[in-house]
Design a protein around this motif. Structure first.
Motif, mmCIF file in Angstrom:
data_model
loop_
_atom_site.group_PDB
_atom_site.id
_atom_site.type_symbol
_atom_site.label_atom_id
_atom_site.label_comp_id
_atom_site.label_asym_id
_atom_site.label_seq_id
_atom_site.Cartn_x
_atom_site.Cartn_y
_atom_site.Cartn_z
ATOM 1 N N ASP A 60 0.832 -1.211 0.000
ATOM 2 C CA ASP A 60 0.000 0.000 0.000
ATOM 3 C C ASP A 60 0.864 1.258 0.000
ATOM 4 O OD1 ASP A 60 -2.110 1.702 0.118
ATOM 5 O OD2 ASP A 60 -2.872 1.048 2.060
ATOM 6 N N VAL A 61 1.823 1.318 0.928
ATOM 7 C CA VAL A 61 2.687 2.497 1.023
ATOM 8 C C VAL A 61 3.523 2.651 -0.252
ATOM 9 C CG1 VAL A 61 4.634 3.513 2.268
ATOM 10 C CG2 VAL A 61 2.752 2.468 3.539
ATOM 11 N N GLY A 62 4.082 1.546 -0.736
ATOM 12 C CA GLY A 62 4.887 1.619 -1.950
ATOM 13 C C GLY A 62 4.079 2.083 -3.146
ATOM 14 N N ALA A 63 2.872 1.533 -3.317
ATOM 15 C CA ALA A 63 2.028 1.933 -4.446
ATOM 16 C C ALA A 63 1.605 3.389 -4.326
ATOM 17 C CB ALA A 63 0.802 1.025 -4.517
ATOM 18 N N ASP A 64 1.312 3.841 -3.102
ATOM 19 C CA ASP A 64 0.899 5.234 -2.907
ATOM 20 C C ASP A 64 2.037 6.201 -3.218
ATOM 21 O OD1 ASP A 64 -1.599 4.479 -2.220
ATOM 22 O OD2 ASP A 64 -1.436 4.904 -0.081
ATOM 23 N N LEU A 65 3.225 5.912 -2.690
ATOM 24 C CA LEU A 65 4.345 6.832 -2.871
ATOM 25 C C LEU A 65 4.775 6.914 -4.335
ATOM 26 C CD1 LEU A 65 6.568 6.047 0.241
ATOM 27 C CD2 LEU A 65 5.177 8.067 -0.160
ATOM 28 N N ALA A 66 4.954 5.756 -4.959
ATOM 29 C CA ALA A 66 5.456 5.750 -6.334
ATOM 30 C C ALA A 66 4.377 6.102 -7.351
ATOM 31 C CB ALA A 66 6.039 4.378 -6.667
ATOM 32 N N GLY A 67 3.144 5.776 -7.036
ATOM 33 C CA GLY A 67 2.057 6.004 -7.989
ATOM 34 C C GLY A 67 1.356 7.324 -7.799
ATOM 35 N N ASN A 124 -0.236 0.984 -12.281
ATOM 36 C CA ASN A 124 0.632 0.972 -11.097
ATOM 37 C C ASN A 124 1.025 -0.466 -10.785
ATOM 38 O OD1 ASN A 124 1.820 1.171 -8.542
ATOM 39 N ND2 ASN A 124 0.467 2.841 -7.923
ATOM 40 N N PRO A 125 2.302 -0.822 -10.853
ATOM 41 C CA PRO A 125 2.708 -2.225 -10.645
ATOM 42 C C PRO A 125 2.373 -2.774 -9.258
ATOM 43 C CG PRO A 125 4.481 -0.967 -11.669
ATOM 44 C CD PRO A 125 3.448 0.027 -11.246
ATOM 45 N N GLY A 126 2.203 -1.886 -8.256
ATOM 46 C CA GLY A 126 1.955 -2.362 -6.902
ATOM 47 C C GLY A 126 0.501 -2.541 -6.538
ATOM 48 N N THR A 127 -0.403 -2.275 -7.480
ATOM 49 C CA THR A 127 -1.815 -2.235 -7.094
ATOM 50 C C THR A 127 -2.397 -3.614 -6.810
ATOM 51 O OG1 THR A 127 -3.934 -1.245 -7.706
ATOM 52 C CG2 THR A 127 -2.700 -2.322 -9.464
ATOM 53 N N ILE A 128 -1.962 -4.662 -7.518
ATOM 54 C CA ILE A 128 -2.461 -6.005 -7.240
ATOM 55 C C ILE A 128 -1.957 -6.479 -5.873
ATOM 56 C CG2 ILE A 128 -2.373 -8.435 -7.919
ATOM 57 C CD1 ILE A 128 -4.215 -6.901 -9.660
ATOM 58 N N ALA A 129 -0.687 -6.222 -5.573
ATOM 59 C CA ALA A 129 -0.153 -6.582 -4.258
ATOM 60 C C ALA A 129 -0.909 -5.860 -3.153
ATOM 61 C CB ALA A 129 1.340 -6.241 -4.196
ATOM 62 N N ASP A 130 -1.297 -4.613 -3.397
ATOM 63 C CA ASP A 130 -2.074 -3.845 -2.422
ATOM 64 C C ASP A 130 -3.413 -4.523 -2.161
ATOM 65 O OD1 ASP A 130 -3.151 -1.932 -0.791
ATOM 66 O OD2 ASP A 130 -3.400 -0.419 -2.352
ATOM 67 N N ASN A 131 -4.085 -4.953 -3.209
ATOM 68 C CA ASN A 131 -5.387 -5.602 -3.044
ATOM 69 C C ASN A 131 -5.262 -6.985 -2.411
ATOM 70 O OD1 ASN A 131 -7.803 -4.010 -4.432
ATOM 71 N ND2 ASN A 131 -5.974 -3.631 -5.642
ATOM 72 N N VAL A 132 -4.185 -7.693 -2.737
ATOM 73 C CA VAL A 132 -3.939 -8.976 -2.075
ATOM 74 C C VAL A 132 -3.739 -8.755 -0.579
ATOM 75 C CG1 VAL A 132 -2.298 -10.884 -1.842
ATOM 76 C CG2 VAL A 132 -2.999 -10.109 -4.111
ATOM 77 N N GLU A 140 11.735 -1.077 -0.955
ATOM 78 C CA GLU A 140 11.993 -1.992 -2.075
ATOM 79 C C GLU A 140 10.881 -1.905 -3.118
ATOM 80 O OE1 GLU A 140 12.981 -6.018 -1.066
ATOM 81 O OE2 GLU A 140 13.839 -5.426 0.858
ATOM 82 N N MET A 141 9.654 -1.757 -2.643
ATOM 83 C CA MET A 141 8.516 -1.675 -3.558
ATOM 84 C C MET A 141 8.594 -0.409 -4.413
ATOM 85 S SD MET A 141 5.717 -3.364 -4.358
ATOM 86 C CE MET A 141 5.332 -4.345 -2.915
ATOM 87 N N VAL A 142 8.941 0.722 -3.798
ATOM 88 C CA VAL A 142 9.051 1.983 -4.546
ATOM 89 C C VAL A 142 10.133 1.872 -5.619
ATOM 90 C CG1 VAL A 142 9.741 4.401 -4.363
ATOM 91 C CG2 VAL A 142 8.146 3.435 -2.703
ATOM 92 N N ILE A 143 11.270 1.278 -5.258
ATOM 93 C CA ILE A 143 12.375 1.131 -6.222
ATOM 94 C C ILE A 143 11.934 0.273 -7.410
ATOM 95 C CG2 ILE A 143 14.666 0.129 -6.548
ATOM 96 C CD1 ILE A 143 15.286 0.956 -3.644
ATOM 97 N N GLU A 144 11.212 -0.819 -7.126
ATOM 98 C CA GLU A 144 10.755 -1.695 -8.208
ATOM 99 C C GLU A 144 9.727 -0.998 -9.096
ATOM 100 O OE1 GLU A 144 9.811 -4.699 -10.826
ATOM 101 O OE2 GLU A 144 11.582 -4.396 -9.574
ATOM 102 N N ILE A 145 8.788 -0.271 -8.492
ATOM 103 C CA ILE A 145 7.776 0.418 -9.294
ATOM 104 C C ILE A 145 8.421 1.486 -10.169
ATOM 105 C CG2 ILE A 145 5.753 1.933 -9.147
ATOM 106 C CD1 ILE A 145 4.952 0.411 -6.604
#
Length: 871
Positions: free
Chosen positions: A243-250, A263-271, A601-606
């Motif tokens: 959630d934090v990674g998707a919010d910051l990077a997206g 946003n690459p992190g959005t599915i992980a956020d929903n999971v 790590e999530m922000v760097i990947e996104i």
């Protein structure tokens, strides 16, 4: 009315109590299956309204909501991706949990065998394994039903109002009901089956036999909370890292909408919403139920009058939980059939009605159970009741104890709602603070969280005092069960929130009509509040459960019947108190940092994916990101980072008891409970307020202010682009900071309170076996040295109390006085320790005040003379 010293009491309705527990447990499971069928009746087809109602379809077309075939396929694709991601994480987590359960079961057998015998150790380990497996099953059921229902909630929201409101709300609410009723039914049946299975091995008709039986049953609560710890911490790290990674990077950096499919992190956020907010919460509240029940059964078994009254009186705590299932079943129909949601304004009203109606219906049921099952006899000065823990109680007093917890939970829930719902002024103040930036938003949010702890703490304090006055620690355990009596309803409204959150994400990623997202956002905003209410219940009940287990721990130490009190002037006890108060901060630091590391790590990947494929930042472009890599980052981080916090909580009481003895453990537990409850409330409510402040702004409530202060956000049509404003970005920052507070650290502190206490209960014989409860320290520091130090402190205090009060002094004089006081007390302590006469070894564990006689405890005449000389 029989007299308890003369013989047995009239035996209550044993068969009735047994039948009630079994039937209500089965009702809970079958009703969960019924609700699941109702949810499954909603097909994963956003165009299904065409087949249902031609007139409705025309309305849909007029509103521009006729969805394409591609959107329908996208819905099913996202449903499968979220389901697979949740399954993958939970499977990996439960593999680790299984290894842990097998290992700890072996440790229990080894350590408990050494202190209590092999049979007790095997039975305790069996209870532990059953509790752990039931907790894992409860979490899995919750996760599966949430994943199964989220896309169906989206489909319900496609319909125009008022049908869309009713359909989407009922789908999410029934999904929560599947979780709530299945968990309550499973927990009740598994615990009762375990009791029935082990009972023939003990003479449960006697106080000693009943206590040995429920000593072993305490392992059930330990198993539930041990798995819940990993579920809460691991799931919390997973969901908030994503959630934090998707919010910051997206949202913050790239200005993407929330849950944008690019946003690459959005599915992980929903999971994460499913594995953390649902599976973790399910395991957490299952642990609360198991531990509260174990504490009530164990403390109740210490009363000869309750044991003599028969199986029905012993099982009174479980009958309360059983009747609660039926009450919650009736209440469930109020929300979905009798008074359903037809517009946005109905949502919070319907959810609040659930708490009130269930509590109102539960109150007379508890009274009927108490007067039917509990003994009303005469024992010395105790007339018309029963004696438990040295307190004269009665069926009516027991009813009041349950009622305190039941209605106290409602008060905590409504106070939590006041501080976390944007319908009230506190959250609006936080939202208004965003006008001057993220810093003032964070300051206001922290202040709100601290303030929100005031009323709940007073409520819990009142419950503790009232319940203990009426029935001792048995009353506190009944109050905890009272707060959990409507657990099925609490879980229903708690799981409802994450389902709606996922539904909104799916609507955004499928690019459905904006009206669909408006419905799911409104449902989710109410869900945030209900989640905060659920966390309030969980925290309040965890505090009461922890205290009830504290009482069970002292009861196990005091199984010969002497009165045991905890002396805070004892240096070991006070040292334990300080360390226990510090543990929640240490634990929170570990979990918060874990979220930060994983989010980094999530922000760097996104960012890497955005740089590698710039098409991801082009609106409506068909390219899609690599979701699986982000899911793997969250999974790996959560599994690695959940071990250290769990070890801290589990090892602290064991090392404390083994090294420093039972006195230090009592201080450790008291400090951890007192510190955790306040930190958990403030963390959860701060995060909830920040989240709803963001939603309050995003729904357009501050558009007039934004248009005036940031005219560049107004487009050519005169519409304010809210999400492009600095005010909204400040709100997003607050929400991002609050995410790990409300969904990782705060909720996990519930388990810290309970798990430390239940571990102490299970390993109490081990602590007592080491130097009679003094721990390894007892081999180094002799008991007489500790007693002499304590006596010296008492003497110094009394002498200082006789010093005349002088006129007010200046600053330098006060410093000199303080310095002299410290030196003087130190000198007195040294002299008294050197000259104190030898002190006899106390017959009981050194939990009693050593300078004064405690009623019921033998005191050496020489000790009395020495104490008198100090005065």
């Amino acid at each position: 009315m029989a007299s308890c010293p003369a013989g047995a009491l009239p035996v209550g309705p044993t068969i009735g109590a047994e039948s009630l527990i079994i039937i209500t447990g089965l009702i809970g499971i079958f009703f969960a299956l019924f609700l699941h069928r109702r949810v499954a009746a909603v097909r994963l087809d956003v165009a299904q309204v065409e087949e249902e109602d031609e007139t409705m379809m025309m309305s849909v077309k007029e509103a521009g909501q006729n969805q394409t075939f591609e959107q329908n396929e996208r819905l099913r694709e996202l449903y499968a991706a979220i389901s697979n991601g949740a399954n993958s994480f939970l499977f990996s987590e439960y593999k680790l949990c299984t290894v842990f359960v097998v290992f700890l079961a072996g440790v229990i057998v080894g350590l408990v065998s050494w202190s209590s015998g092999r049979e007790t150790a095997i039975f305790t380990a069996t209870s532990f394994v059953v509790g752990a497996l039931t907790s894992m099953l409860s979490g899995y059921i919750g996760m599966r039903v949430a994943v199964f229902s989220n896309a169906r909630c989206t489909v319900g929201a496609v319909k125009p109002a008022p049908h869309g409101w009713t359909e989407s709300f009922n789908t999410a609410f029934r999904a929560g009901g599947v979780m709530g009723f299945s968990l309550c039914g499973l927990a009740l049946l598994c615990l009762y089956a375990l009791v029935v299975f082990l009972a023939p091995s003990f003479s449960w008709g006697t106080t000693a036999g009943a206590m040995k039986l429920f000593d072993c049953i305490a392992g059930f609560g330990l198993g539930g909370s041990a798995v819940a710890m990993f579920g809460r911490v691991g799931g919390g790290i997973y969901t908030k890292a994503a959630d934090v990674g998707a919010d910051l990077a997206g949202k913050v950096v790239q200005d993407l909408p929330e849950d944008d499919p690019h946003n690459p992190g959005t599915i992980a956020d929903n999971v994460g919403d499913n594995v953390g907010d649902v599976a973790g919460m399910g395991s957490d509240l299952f642990g609360s139920f198991g531990e509260a029940s174990c504490a009530a059964l164990l403390v109740g078994a210490s009363s000869p009058m309750i044991v003599a009254a028969g199986w029905g009186a012993l099982m009174f705590p479980l009958t309360v939980s059983g009747v609660g299932i039926v009450v919650c079943l009736i209440t469930n129909f109020v929300a979905t059939d009798l008074s359903p949601v037809r517009k946005e304004a109905d949502i919070e009203r319907v959810l609040k009605t659930q708490l009130l109606v269930s509590s109102l219906l539960m109150t007379p049921c508890v009274y009927a159970l108490a007067v039917t099952l509990l003994p009303a006899a005469t024992c010395g000065m105790c007339v018309g009741g029963f004696v438990v823990g040295g307190v004269c109680s009665s069926p009516l007093k027991a009813f009041f104890c349950v009622g305190f917890g039941l209605w106290g939970g409602c008060v905590i829930g409504f106070v939590t709602e006041y501080y976390t719902s944007f319908s009230y002024s506190p959250v609006k103040e936080v939202a208004n603070a965003c006008r001057t930036g993220a810093a003032t938003n964070i300051i206001y949010g922290l202040a709100l969280g601290y303030k929100s702890a005031i009323v709940p703490v007073f409520v819990v304090a009142f419950i503790v005092f009232g319940a203990h006055s009426l029935a001792g620690f048995y009353g506190i355990s009944l109050a905890a069960l009272g707060m959990l009596a409507t657990l099925a309803t609490c879980l229903t409204i708690d799981v409802y929130g994450p389902v709606c959150d996922n539904a909104g994400g799916i609507a955004e990623m499928c690019e459905l009509h904006p009206s669909v997202r408006e419905k799911t956002d409104a449902l989710d905003a109410a869900g945030n509040t209900t989640a905060a209410i659920g966390k309030g219940f969980a925290i309040g009940s965890a505090c009461l459960v922890g205290l009830a287990l504290f009482g069970a721990f002292v009861t196990r130490l005091n199984d010969t019947g002497a009165k045991v009190t905890v002396d805070l002037l004892d240096p070991l006890t006070f040292a334990g108190l300080l360390v226990g108060s510090m543990l929640p901060y240490w634990f929170s630091a570990m979990t918060m940092k874990s979220v930060g590391k994983a989010a980094n790590e999530m922000v760097i990947e996104i960012k890497r994916q955005f740089d590698a494929n710039p098409n991801l930042l082009i609106p409506n472009h068909p390219d899609r990101p690599d979701y699986d890599t982000c899911i793997k980052i969250s999974t790996d981080a959560s599994l690695q980072e959940m071990i250290a916090p769990g070890a801290l909580v589990m090892l602290s009481p064991v090392l404390c008891g083994v090294c420093f003895g039972t006195r230090c453990v009592t201080g450790l537990l008291a400090g951890a409970i007192a510190s955790s409850v306040q930190m958990a409330i403030s963390s959860s409510n701060t995060g909830g307020a920040w989240d709803n402040a963001k939603k309050y702004i995003s729904k357009g409530a501050m558009d007039a202010v934004i248009g005036e202060e940031e005219p560049e956000t107004v487009d050519n049509t005169g519409k304010v682009q809210t999400k492009k404003s600095q005010i909204f970005k400040a709100a997003v920052t607050g929400d991002t900071v609050g995410d790990p507070l409300k969904d990782t650290s705060g909720p996990a502190l519930n388990i810290l309170m309970k798990l430390m206490a239940i571990i102490s209960v299970v390993f109490a014989p081990l602590f007592l076996a080491i130097k009679d409860g003094d721990g390894l320290l007892g081999f180094v520091v002799h008991d007489k040295d500790v007693a002499a130090a304590h006596d010296a402190v008492v003497a110094a205090t009394r002498r200082l109390a006789q010093v005349p009060v002088a006129s007010p002094a200046g600053g330098g004089e006060l410093v000199a006085m303080a310095f002299g006081l410290v030196v003087g007390v130190g000198g007195v302590l040294a002299v008294q320790r050197a000259t104190a006469p030898p002190r006899a070894k106390a017959a009981k564990p050194a939990l009693v005040c050593r300078a004064a006689k405690v009623e019921g405890t033998p005191v050496e005449p020489r000790l009395l003379a020495h104490t008198a000389s100090l005065a």
